[in-house]
Design an enzyme around this catalytic site. Structure first.
Site, PDB file in Angstrom:
ATOM      1  N   TYR A  56      11.377   3.591  -4.947  1.00  0.00           N
ATOM      2  CA  TYR A  56      10.376   2.681  -4.299  1.00  0.00           C
ATOM      3  C   TYR A  56      10.108   3.049  -2.966  1.00  0.00           C
ATOM      4  O   TYR A  56       8.738   3.361  -2.478  1.00  0.00           O
ATOM      5  CB  TYR A  56      10.825   1.213  -4.468  1.00  0.00           C
ATOM      6  CG  TYR A  56       9.865   0.163  -3.687  1.00  0.00           C
ATOM      7  CD1 TYR A  56       8.663  -0.039  -4.007  1.00  0.00           C
ATOM      8  CD2 TYR A  56      10.302  -0.097  -2.559  1.00  0.00           C
ATOM      9  CE1 TYR A  56       7.808  -0.792  -3.294  1.00  0.00           C
ATOM     10  CE2 TYR A  56       9.731  -0.972  -1.600  1.00  0.00           C
ATOM     11  CZ  TYR A  56       8.609  -1.339  -2.100  1.00  0.00           C
ATOM     12  OH  TYR A  56       7.491  -2.144  -1.375  1.00  0.00           O
TER      13      TYR A  56
ATOM     14  N   LYS B  65       1.452   1.134  -4.960  1.00  0.00           N
ATOM     15  CA  LYS B  65       1.838   0.133  -6.012  1.00  0.00           C
ATOM     16  C   LYS B  65       0.670   0.309  -6.919  1.00  0.00           C
ATOM     17  O   LYS B  65       0.989  -0.112  -8.170  1.00  0.00           O
ATOM     18  CB  LYS B  65       1.693  -1.317  -5.556  1.00  0.00           C
ATOM     19  CG  LYS B  65       3.182  -1.490  -4.581  1.00  0.00           C
ATOM     20  CD  LYS B  65       3.085  -2.731  -3.716  1.00  0.00           C
ATOM     21  CE  LYS B  65       4.457  -2.883  -3.008  1.00  0.00           C
ATOM     22  NZ  LYS B  65       4.515  -3.667  -1.674  1.00  0.00           N
TER      23      LYS B  65
ATOM     24  N   VAL C 142       1.108  -1.339   4.630  1.00  0.00           N
ATOM     25  CA  VAL C 142       1.249  -1.670   5.978  1.00  0.00           C
ATOM     26  C   VAL C 142       1.227  -0.595   6.859  1.00  0.00           C
ATOM     27  O   VAL C 142       1.131  -0.546   7.920  1.00  0.00           O
ATOM     28  CB  VAL C 142       2.828  -2.179   6.209  1.00  0.00           C
ATOM     29  CG1 VAL C 142       2.664  -3.871   5.788  1.00  0.00           C
ATOM     30  CG2 VAL C 142       3.735  -1.553   5.782  1.00  0.00           C
TER      31      VAL C 142
ATOM     32  N   SER D 158       2.015   0.192   0.728  1.00  0.00           N
ATOM     33  CA  SER D 158       1.948  -0.565  -0.699  1.00  0.00           C
ATOM     34  C   SER D 158       0.594   0.003  -1.367  1.00  0.00           C
ATOM     35  O   SER D 158       0.492  -0.286  -2.723  1.00  0.00           O
ATOM     36  CB  SER D 158       1.502  -2.000  -0.411  1.00  0.00           C
ATOM     37  OG  SER D 158       2.983  -2.641  -0.108  1.00  0.00           O
TER      38      SER D 158
HETATM   39  O1  DON Z   1       8.470  -2.462   1.190  1.00  0.00           O
HETATM   40  C1  DON Z   1       7.768  -2.322   2.434  1.00  0.00           C
HETATM   41  O2  DON Z   1       7.997  -3.300   2.789  1.00  0.00           O
HETATM   42  C2  DON Z   1       6.925  -1.479   2.359  1.00  0.00           C
HETATM   43  N1  DON Z   1       7.474  -0.021   2.095  1.00  0.00           N
HETATM   44  C3  DON Z   1       5.701  -1.669   2.010  1.00  0.00           C
HETATM   45  C4  DON Z   1       5.055  -2.988   2.224  1.00  0.00           C
HETATM   46  C5  DON Z   1       3.471  -2.881   2.521  1.00  0.00           C
HETATM   47  O3  DON Z   1       2.871  -1.897   2.887  1.00  0.00           O
HETATM   48  C6  DON Z   1       2.778  -4.170   2.260  1.00  0.00           C
HETATM   49  N2  DON Z   1       1.543  -4.107   2.859  1.00  0.00           N
HETATM   50  N3  DON Z   1       0.564  -4.594   3.345  1.00  0.00           N
END
Ligand code: DON
Length: 305
Positions: free
Chosen positions: A189, A66, A259, A63
């Protein structure tokens, strides 16, 4: 201030927390990561850097990507972007569907999954099949490092298991808040999430946000000063999902987590910081990374407050 001594001390002090937290396992390719890793990089505006731990080890930025896609979308569309994605904290988990339904398919902010999917959709409207190349090129330019790439295994793993993200994009489509082919948007994405970088590269790539939108090493203007302020503000209020308040309370800096276990933080006018440690707290943010940043601002007094 002796930043090297301070981060060495932090490395010692975080060791006791290795028994807490859990590596992300809803993306199977991330579940096998060695949980006992720690790295921290600081980059000052004059180019000086300080590192501790395995700062050359690449990980999935997830993320944190983003921030880059929001920067690009804000650059392209300015405030009209906010017709399709808000700028308020969500107070909900990063992949929550509930709020999205009662707010008619308009995500609260660009740093939750739904919001980032919308910003990616806005980039597809302009760059179509070249969108991912455009995003990757922007990240490489921000980091001044043209070796950065994405991890194909993490990408396929997300594509195969991204059921909640598919639900989010389908719901937004039903509210007419997605304009391009759903498969293409979600693929772009997932590719941006699977970009791999180390803490040094990430600290370099975020330095423009500590310097009013200009990379101080290359002098490249990546965004104007007013927009750089907005991006930092959103990182402070929305960068850690339903733990954004907790992160602001403990660390006192704009930051964005992923994450994969990375967190970037900005000390305006001074430096960018990246920490990596893959075990997460229950909101999906690096547990030791948050602790390390809290220790850093406590020891140095360098929060924005
Ligand atoms: O879309 C997702 O769930 C992951 N590619 C990214 C989520 C993420 O990194 C949330 N973070 N803490």
């Amino acid at each position: 201030m002796n930043y090297q001594n301070i981060i060495n001390e932090i490395e010692d002090e975080i060791q006791v927390y290795f028994k807490e937290g859990k590596v992300a396992d809803y993306i199977p390719a991330l579940a096998h990561i060695n949980p006992n890793q720690f790295a921290m990089s600081i980059k000052l505006l004059d180019g000086t850097s300080f590192n501790v731990g395995n700062t050359q080890n690449k990980f999935s930025i997830q993320s944190i990507s983003k921030v880059f896609t929001f920067t690009l979308a804000l650059q392209l569309y300015g405030r009209s972007l906010y017709k399709r994605v808000g700028h308020e904290p969500s107070g909900d988990p990063f992949n929550s569907l509930i709020q999205l339904e009662y707010e008619n398919g308009i995500p609260r902010n660009p740093f939750i999954n739904a919001g980032a999917i919308v910003t990616t959709d806005t980039l597809l409207s302009k760059y179509q099949d070249k969108s991912f190349d455009y995003i990757l090129d922007f990240i490489r330019t921000s980091a001044n490092d043209f070796t950065i790439n994405y991890d194909k295994e993490v990408y396929s793993s997300e594509l195969e298991h991204g059921f909640l993200n598919m639900a989010l994009i389908n719901m937004m489509k039903s509210y007419k808040n997605i304009n391009n082919d759903l498969e293409k948007v979600i693929q772009t994405y997932f590719k941006q999430c699977s970009i791999e970088m180390n803490t040094e590269q990430l600290a370099n790539s975020m330095l423009f946000l500590a310097n009013h939108g200009v990379n101080p090493i290359t002098n490249k203007v990546l965004i104007n000063e007013a927009k750089a302020k907005r991006i930092n503000s959103l990182m402070l209020t929305c960068g850690h999902y339903d733990a954004s308040g907790d992160f602001a309370y403990k660390v006192g800096l704009p930051g964005k987590s992923g994450v994969g276990g990375g967190i970037v933080a900005i000390v305006p006018g001074k430096m960018s910081i990246c920490v990596y440690s893959p075990k997460l707290n229950k909101q999906g943010n690096s547990l030791i990374g948050t602790k390390a940043l809290e220790l850093f601002t406590t020891k140095t007094g360098l929060s924005i407050f």
